[in-house]
Scaffold this active site. Structure first.
Site, mmCIF file in Angstrom:
data_model
loop_
_atom_site.group_PDB
_atom_site.id
_atom_site.type_symbol
_atom_site.label_atom_id
_atom_site.label_comp_id
_atom_site.label_asym_id
_atom_site.label_seq_id
_atom_site.Cartn_x
_atom_site.Cartn_y
_atom_site.Cartn_z
ATOM 1 N N HIS A 155 1.304 -1.398 0.074
ATOM 2 C CA HIS A 155 -0.381 -0.531 -0.290
ATOM 3 C C HIS A 155 0.955 1.557 -0.575
ATOM 4 O O HIS A 155 2.031 1.498 0.836
ATOM 5 C CB HIS A 155 -0.871 -0.480 1.171
ATOM 6 C CG HIS A 155 -1.965 0.906 1.441
ATOM 7 N ND1 HIS A 155 -1.395 1.494 1.311
ATOM 8 C CD2 HIS A 155 -3.631 1.406 0.785
ATOM 9 C CE1 HIS A 155 -3.165 2.913 1.644
ATOM 10 N NE2 HIS A 155 -3.940 1.976 1.501
ATOM 11 N N ASP B 126 3.566 -4.676 8.210
ATOM 12 C CA ASP B 126 2.048 -3.927 8.299
ATOM 13 C C ASP B 126 1.282 -4.486 8.125
ATOM 14 O O ASP B 126 0.458 -5.462 7.487
ATOM 15 C CB ASP B 126 2.055 -3.156 6.882
ATOM 16 C CG ASP B 126 0.811 -2.595 6.191
ATOM 17 O OD1 ASP B 126 -0.518 -2.357 7.113
ATOM 18 O OD2 ASP B 126 0.390 -1.736 5.881
ATOM 19 N N GLN C 134 -4.644 -4.764 7.178
ATOM 20 C CA GLN C 134 -5.876 -5.614 6.571
ATOM 21 C C GLN C 134 -5.512 -7.609 6.884
ATOM 22 O O GLN C 134 -5.837 -8.548 6.482
ATOM 23 C CB GLN C 134 -5.167 -6.252 4.558
ATOM 24 C CG GLN C 134 -5.581 -4.770 4.167
ATOM 25 C CD GLN C 134 -6.731 -4.573 3.767
ATOM 26 O OE1 GLN C 134 -7.454 -5.013 4.110
ATOM 27 N NE2 GLN C 134 -6.892 -3.639 3.780
ATOM 28 N N LYS D 285 -10.603 -1.067 10.622
ATOM 29 C CA LYS D 285 -10.125 -2.060 9.644
ATOM 30 C C LYS D 285 -11.067 -2.575 10.412
ATOM 31 O O LYS D 285 -11.419 -3.820 10.270
ATOM 32 C CB LYS D 285 -9.295 -1.843 9.011
ATOM 33 C CG LYS D 285 -8.634 -0.873 8.013
ATOM 34 C CD LYS D 285 -7.430 -1.631 6.660
ATOM 35 C CE LYS D 285 -7.354 -0.135 6.205
ATOM 36 N NZ LYS D 285 -7.778 0.350 5.016
ATOM 37 N N CYS E 230 -4.912 2.476 -3.605
ATOM 38 C CA CYS E 230 -4.070 2.855 -3.009
ATOM 39 C C CYS E 230 -2.673 1.802 -3.726
ATOM 40 O O CYS E 230 -1.286 1.672 -2.172
ATOM 41 C CB CYS E 230 -4.169 3.415 -1.611
ATOM 42 S SG CYS E 230 -5.186 4.409 -1.643
HETATM 43 N N1 PLP Z 1 -1.267 -0.825 4.586
HETATM 44 C C1 PLP Z 1 -2.679 -1.866 4.199
HETATM 45 C C2 PLP Z 1 -2.456 -2.955 4.291
HETATM 46 C C3 PLP Z 1 -3.964 -1.257 3.810
HETATM 47 O O1 PLP Z 1 -4.545 -1.564 3.465
HETATM 48 C C4 PLP Z 1 -4.654 0.587 4.304
HETATM 49 C C5 PLP Z 1 -5.018 0.708 3.714
HETATM 50 O O2 PLP Z 1 -5.815 0.925 3.111
HETATM 51 C C6 PLP Z 1 -2.814 0.844 4.782
HETATM 52 C C7 PLP Z 1 -1.602 0.872 4.999
HETATM 53 C C8 PLP Z 1 -3.460 2.647 5.216
HETATM 54 O O3 PLP Z 1 -4.011 2.839 6.709
HETATM 55 P P1 PLP Z 1 -4.541 3.680 7.132
HETATM 56 O O4 PLP Z 1 -5.269 4.184 6.312
HETATM 57 O O5 PLP Z 1 -5.941 3.510 7.997
HETATM 58 O O6 PLP Z 1 -3.388 3.848 7.796
#
Ligand code: PLP
Length: 407
Positions: free
Chosen positions: A124, A201, A204, A227, A365
């Site tokens: 992401h 990270d 998900q 999430k 993203c």
């Molecule tokens: N990393 C992953 C794999 C994600 O799916 C997301 C959000 O879609 C993020 C990071 C970013 O999360 P946030 O916008 O809640 O900081």
């Protein structure tokens, strides 16, 4: 999970009975954000109505009560991730802020010109851009682990990327586009053989699979509250105590200090060193409520049921002419990205919306991943434990209509 159980769960989520365009809502955008059970919203209300006061600083009852709630939430998160110590849990605004924190603070302490950071092709933007910024700041290089045609990481290529120049590896536990569950334990083991720390990270992953940071041996693990059925604006950075002690604060301000003199400031101990300013103590307590809600159902049970939804959805979608599912890893979470023939994903998403079905379209993203696949984006349906096979039937029937209209 039987039908009645799911039905009971759905009643905890009032938004699921909303109508959109006078149609029953089918919410399949759970990878972007999840809906909130009543208990989470009630916890927020209770926080503001019953014990709202700034934490840590007050001698009065309300402040102490709010402090207790916030610190109890930290303990809940620590237990949820099986962290060794509650001080290893830092509240942030979300995954993005947590990664920025590590990229900045770890970078300040340990990174120099010529060093390297390893990420993967399926990250992401939140797990790309903070590392690129670090690389620009320090004159470092970003290295990228490739994947195979199913959307699984190439572990041999990863091994070859690990060198004495590598300072840190940062990788998604679960891809938000492909649904791939990455072998993070193996990635960590390989990096640790060379004394290289790993950030995972988990944005998900935590809503869908049980996570145990000690078993993974992750150095840093991050996720977002929204999430996992919690509120927006709150998230978590787990860091091993020795790493968190070894890196400087990310932001300066109140609470993160021990003493402030104009000549020099000394910093507070963990976890406060990384929580400058008034924290989101209402958010943290509501996040803890969400984690309890999920734990009460049971993550093993959730994972098994969502896997059923994934298999059911994949089978039905594959029956549609021109269907191309993007991401067919053996280990997959409940995300299905797809394209149909040459139809633009945006057109499919727009028409599904008019039929009451919420899916996401575009690059999710993860532009470098989408570019590497040479596609314009995907339509993404992502399931949660409150979704049903009947909703998948509705979605597939609607999709068939949409495809006929657009072909
Ligand atoms: N990393 C992953 C794999 C994600 O799916 C997301 C959000 O879609 C993020 C990071 C970013 O999360 P946030 O916008 O809640 O900081």
């Amino acid at each position: 999970m039987d039908k009645q159980f799911i039905q009971n769960i759905r009643e905890d989520f009032p938004i699921l009975s909303e109508k959109v365009y006078n149609k029953e809502l089918v919410y399949f955008d759970n990878a972007a954000t999840t809906q909130k059970p009543k208990c989470v919203v009630e916890k927020i209300e209770q926080g503001y109505y019953r014990y709202n006061a700034n934490i840590h600083r007050g001698v009065h009852y309300l402040s102490q009560k709010a402090t207790e709630e916030h610190e109890a939430a930290r303990t809940t998160v620590a237990q949820f991730l099986n962290a060794e110590k509650r001080e290893e849990i830092i509240f942030t605004r979300g995954t993005t802020e947590a990664i920025n924190l590590v990229a900045f603070s770890f970078g300040e302490a340990f990174c120099h010109e010529g060093d390297e950071v390893i990420i993967s092709v399926m990250e992401h933007h939140s797990n790309i851009v903070p590392w690129q910024m670090l690389c620009e700041r320090k004159g470092m290089t970003l290295k990228v682990i490739p994947m195979n045609e199913r959307g699984e990481l190439e572990i041999e290529a990863f091994k070859a990327l690990l060198t004495e120049k590598t300072k840190i590896v940062s990788i998604a536990h679960v891809s938000n586009v492909l649904g791939t569950v990455n072998p993070v334990k193996e990635v960590i083991r390989l990096a640790h053989e060379k004394n290289i720390p790993v950030l995972v990270d988990g944005a998900q992953a935590v809503p869908h699979i049980p996570v145990n940071v000690q078993e993974l041996d992750a150095d840093f693990y991050v996720f977002s509250g929204h999430k996992i059925y919690g509120p927006t604006g709150i998230g978590v950075l787990y860091g091993k105590e020795n790493w968190l002690n070894a890196i400087p604060p990310y932001q300066g301000g109140g609470e993160m200090i021990q003493t402030v003199r104009f000549e020099k400031t000394t910093y507070n101990v963990l976890p406060f060193k990384f929580e400058a300013g008034t924290p989101d103590y209402i958010g943290s307590t509501a996040l803890a409520e969400a984690l309890r809600y999920v734990q009460n159902i049971g993550l093993e049970k959730i994972a098994a049921y969502e896997h059923e939804l994934l298999e059911y959805g994949t089978k039905l979608l594959n029956e549609i002419d021109g269907m191309r599912i993007i991401g067919t890893a053996k280990e997959k979470s409940s995300v299905i990205s797809f394209l149909v023939g040459n139809i633009h994903p945006y057109d499919i998403g727009m028409l599904l919306d008019k039929l009451g079905i919420a899916v996401r379209t575009g690059h999710h993203c993860a532009q470098p991943l989408i570019d590497s696949l040479e596609i314009p984006g995907t339509v993404r349906a992502s399931f949660a434990f409150y979704n049903t096979k009947e909703e998948i039937d509705q979605f597939v029937a609607a999709l068939k209509r949409v495809v006929i209209m657009l072909s």
